[in-house]
Design a protein around this motif. Structure first.
Motif, PDB file in Angstrom:
ATOM      1  N   THR A  28       0.839  -1.201   0.000  1.00 29.36           N
ATOM      2  CA  THR A  28       0.000   0.000   0.000  1.00 29.36           C
ATOM      3  C   THR A  28       0.870   1.247   0.000  1.00 29.36           C
ATOM      4  OG1 THR A  28      -1.785  -1.175   1.150  1.00 29.36           O
ATOM      5  CG2 THR A  28      -1.851   1.230   1.201  1.00 29.36           C
ATOM      6  N   PHE A  29       1.919   1.241   0.808  1.00 25.30           N
ATOM      7  CA  PHE A  29       2.846   2.376   0.814  1.00 25.30           C
ATOM      8  C   PHE A  29       3.487   2.561  -0.558  1.00 25.30           C
ATOM      9  CE2 PHE A  29       2.892   2.794   5.474  1.00 25.30           C
ATOM     10  CZ  PHE A  29       3.145   4.151   5.621  1.00 25.30           C
ATOM     11  N   VAL A  30       3.972   1.473  -1.150  1.00 27.95           N
ATOM     12  CA  VAL A  30       4.673   1.571  -2.439  1.00 27.95           C
ATOM     13  C   VAL A  30       3.732   2.043  -3.545  1.00 27.95           C
ATOM     14  CG1 VAL A  30       5.828   0.220  -4.249  1.00 27.95           C
ATOM     15  CG2 VAL A  30       6.499  -0.066  -1.849  1.00 27.95           C
ATOM     16  N   ALA A  31       2.576   1.404  -3.662  1.00 28.81           N
ATOM     17  CA  ALA A  31       1.627   1.798  -4.716  1.00 28.81           C
ATOM     18  C   ALA A  31       1.189   3.249  -4.530  1.00 28.81           C
ATOM     19  CB  ALA A  31       0.421   0.860  -4.714  1.00 28.81           C
ATOM     20  N   SER A  32       0.964   3.646  -3.287  1.00 30.19           N
ATOM     21  CA  SER A  32       0.548   5.026  -3.001  1.00 30.19           C
ATOM     22  C   SER A  32       1.651   6.022  -3.338  1.00 30.19           C
ATOM     23  CB  SER A  32       0.149   5.163  -1.530  1.00 30.19           C
ATOM     24  OG  SER A  32      -0.974   4.358  -1.240  1.00 30.19           O
ATOM     25  N   ALA A  33       2.879   5.663  -3.047  1.00 30.06           N
ATOM     26  CA  ALA A  33       4.000   6.555  -3.360  1.00 30.06           C
ATOM     27  C   ALA A  33       4.109   6.774  -4.864  1.00 30.06           C
ATOM     28  CB  ALA A  33       5.300   5.983  -2.801  1.00 30.06           C
ATOM     29  N   ILE A  34       4.023   5.698  -5.617  1.00 28.55           N
ATOM     30  CA  ILE A  34       4.114   5.823  -7.074  1.00 28.55           C
ATOM     31  C   ILE A  34       2.961   6.678  -7.596  1.00 28.55           C
ATOM     32  CG2 ILE A  34       4.002   4.552  -9.253  1.00 28.55           C
ATOM     33  CD1 ILE A  34       5.478   2.242  -7.705  1.00 28.55           C
ATOM     34  N   ALA A  35       1.767   6.435  -7.080  1.00 25.02           N
ATOM     35  CA  ALA A  35       0.597   7.202  -7.518  1.00 25.02           C
ATOM     36  C   ALA A  35       0.701   8.673  -7.137  1.00 25.02           C
ATOM     37  CB  ALA A  35      -0.678   6.599  -6.928  1.00 25.02           C
ATOM     38  N   PRO A  70      10.160  -9.929  -4.601  1.00 25.20           N
ATOM     39  CA  PRO A  70      10.244  -9.250  -5.905  1.00 25.20           C
ATOM     40  C   PRO A  70       8.901  -9.248  -6.645  1.00 25.20           C
ATOM     41  CG  PRO A  70      12.160 -10.644  -5.585  1.00 25.20           C
ATOM     42  CD  PRO A  70      11.214 -10.937  -4.444  1.00 25.20           C
ATOM     43  N   GLN A  71       8.147 -10.337  -6.519  1.00 25.71           N
ATOM     44  CA  GLN A  71       6.838 -10.412  -7.176  1.00 25.71           C
ATOM     45  C   GLN A  71       5.856  -9.414  -6.564  1.00 25.71           C
ATOM     46  OE1 GLN A  71       8.456 -13.066  -5.817  1.00 25.71           O
ATOM     47  NE2 GLN A  71       9.011 -14.285  -7.599  1.00 25.71           N
ATOM     48  N   ALA A  72       5.889  -9.277  -5.244  1.00 33.13           N
ATOM     49  CA  ALA A  72       4.977  -8.343  -4.583  1.00 33.13           C
ATOM     50  C   ALA A  72       5.350  -6.896  -4.897  1.00 33.13           C
ATOM     51  CB  ALA A  72       4.966  -8.584  -3.075  1.00 33.13           C
ATOM     52  N   LEU A  73       6.640  -6.604  -4.956  1.00 32.37           N
ATOM     53  CA  LEU A  73       7.067  -5.252  -5.321  1.00 32.37           C
ATOM     54  C   LEU A  73       6.602  -4.923  -6.740  1.00 32.37           C
ATOM     55  CD1 LEU A  73       8.583  -2.638  -4.686  1.00 32.37           C
ATOM     56  CD2 LEU A  73      10.695  -3.785  -5.428  1.00 32.37           C
ATOM     57  N   THR A  74       6.763  -5.872  -7.639  1.00 31.99           N
ATOM     58  CA  THR A  74       6.297  -5.673  -9.016  1.00 31.99           C
ATOM     59  C   THR A  74       4.781  -5.491  -9.049  1.00 31.99           C
ATOM     60  OG1 THR A  74       8.152  -6.894  -9.946  1.00 31.99           O
ATOM     61  CG2 THR A  74       6.176  -6.732 -11.312  1.00 31.99           C
ATOM     62  N   ALA A  75       4.064  -6.256  -8.247  1.00 32.59           N
ATOM     63  CA  ALA A  75       2.600  -6.148  -8.216  1.00 32.59           C
ATOM     64  C   ALA A  75       2.153  -4.790  -7.670  1.00 32.59           C
ATOM     65  CB  ALA A  75       2.004  -7.283  -7.392  1.00 32.59           C
ATOM     66  N   ALA A  76       2.843  -4.283  -6.659  1.00 32.37           N
ATOM     67  CA  ALA A  76       2.493  -2.960  -6.123  1.00 32.37           C
ATOM     68  C   ALA A  76       2.727  -1.884  -7.184  1.00 32.37           C
ATOM     69  CB  ALA A  76       3.305  -2.664  -4.864  1.00 32.37           C
ATOM     70  N   LYS A  77       3.827  -2.006  -7.906  1.00 33.66           N
ATOM     71  CA  LYS A  77       4.095  -1.073  -9.006  1.00 33.66           C
ATOM     72  C   LYS A  77       3.026  -1.208 -10.087  1.00 33.66           C
ATOM     73  CE  LYS A  77       9.141  -1.342  -8.500  1.00 33.66           C
ATOM     74  NZ  LYS A  77      10.371  -1.832  -9.173  1.00 33.66           N
ATOM     75  N   ALA A  78       2.646  -2.449 -10.372  1.00 32.89           N
ATOM     76  CA  ALA A  78       1.631  -2.701 -11.401  1.00 32.89           C
ATOM     77  C   ALA A  78       0.274  -2.136 -10.991  1.00 32.89           C
ATOM     78  CB  ALA A  78       1.522  -4.196 -11.681  1.00 32.89           C
ATOM     79  N   ALA A  79      -0.049  -2.205  -9.702  1.00 30.84           N
ATOM     80  CA  ALA A  79      -1.317  -1.634  -9.227  1.00 30.84           C
ATOM     81  C   ALA A  79      -1.342  -0.131  -9.492  1.00 30.84           C
ATOM     82  CB  ALA A  79      -1.512  -1.929  -7.739  1.00 30.84           C
ATOM     83  N   ALA A  80      -0.232   0.537  -9.211  1.00 32.19           N
ATOM     84  CA  ALA A  80      -0.167   1.979  -9.476  1.00 32.19           C
ATOM     85  C   ALA A  80      -0.271   2.256 -10.970  1.00 32.19           C
ATOM     86  CB  ALA A  80       1.124   2.565  -8.912  1.00 32.19           C
ATOM     87  N   ALA A  81       0.390   1.439 -11.771  1.00 37.08           N
ATOM     88  CA  ALA A  81       0.381   1.656 -13.221  1.00 37.08           C
ATOM     89  C   ALA A  81      -1.006   1.445 -13.817  1.00 37.08           C
ATOM     90  CB  ALA A  81       1.393   0.726 -13.894  1.00 37.08           C
ATOM     91  N   ILE A  82      -1.618   0.317 -13.514  1.00 35.66           N
ATOM     92  CA  ILE A  82      -2.903   0.006 -14.151  1.00 35.66           C
ATOM     93  C   ILE A  82      -4.013   0.911 -13.623  1.00 35.66           C
ATOM     94  CG2 ILE A  82      -3.705  -1.865 -12.626  1.00 35.66           C
ATOM     95  CD1 ILE A  82      -3.876  -1.800 -16.496  1.00 35.66           C
TER      96      ILE A  82
END
Length: 181
Positions: free
Chosen positions: A38-45, A65-77
Motif C-alpha cells: 500500500t505504501f509503495v503503490a501510493s508513493a508511485i501514484a 520481488p513479485q509483490a514489489l512488481t505487483a504494487a508497481k503494477a497496481a499503481a500503473a494500471i
C-alpha cells in the motif's frame, strides 16, 4: 532514503504528516505485505520521485520481488483505469455500455494474492479520485474478508503518502525548509 528522511524533510507546518507517517509505518492492522504494498503503490501514484524512492527503499525488503512488481503494477494500471472509468462515470450515457478496449491483464494475474492487489488498487484509486473504482475495489476487498478498519488503514496510508508528496513539492517550490516552518 527512508521514511525517517522524508519526515526530516517535511517543514514544521506539516508536523501532523510526520506523526501520521510514523504511526502508519508501524501499523499492525494490515499484514506486512499489505502495508508495504500500500505504501509503495501510493508513493508511485503520488508522483513524487523522492517519496517514491524513500518508500520503496523502506519497504523493498518486506516485499518479495513479485509483490514489489505487483504494487508497481497496481499503481500503473490504476493510473490508466482511474482516468478512463472516472470519465465513464462522469459522462455516463453510451460509454458505460461500451467495452473499454484497454488491456488490463495484470488485474487477473497480479503475481500476488488477489486481495492484496485489490487493496493496493483501492489505495491508488483513492489518490486518483475515481469514485467508481474506489467503490468497486472496496467491495472486492470487503467481500474478500478485509475489515472496515483494514480498508480505512489502506486509505489512511494513501492519504498520508499523497499529502507528504504534495507538501514536499510545495515546500520545494516555495523554498521552505524544515527549519523554516
Amino acid at each position: 532514503m527512508s521514511i525517517e528522511t522524508l519526515k526530516e524533510r517535511l517543514p514544521d507546518y506539516a508536523k501532523d504528516l510526520k506523526l501520521n507517517l510514523s504511526s502508519l509505518a508501524n501499523d499492525i492492522t494490515l499484514s506486512p505485505q499489505q502495508l508495504a504494498g500500500t505504501f509503495v503503490a501510493s508513493a508511485i501514484a503520488s508522483r513524487n520521485a523522492d517519496v517514491t524512492r524513500a518508500i520503496v527503499a523502506e519497504y523493498e525488503s518486506v516485499l518479495s520481488p513479485q509483490a514489489l512488481t505487483a504494487a508497481k503494477a497496481a499503481a500503473a494500471i490504476m493510473g490508466l483505469n482511474n482516468i478512463y472509468y472516472r470519465f465513464v462515470h462522469m459522462v455516463e450515457g453510451d460509454y458505460a455500455h461500451m467495452p473499454a478496449r484497454l488491456r488490463m491483464n495484470v488485474i487477473g494475474r497480479p503475481g500476488v494474492e488477489k486481495l492484496d492487489f485489490e487493496l493496493w488498487s483501492l489505495a491508488v484509486s483513492a489518490i486518483n479520485g475515481c469514485g467508481m473504482c474506489v467503490e468497486s475495489h472496496e467491495k472486492v476487498v470487503r467481500e474478500g474478508g478485509l475489515s472496515a478498519e483494514q480498508v480505512q488503514t489502506a486509505v489512511r496510508v494513501a492519504a498520508t503518502v499523497h499529502a507528504v508528496a504534495a507538501t514536499l513539492d510545495g515546500a520545494a517550490a516555495l523554498g521552505d525548509h524544515p527549519a523554516a516552518g
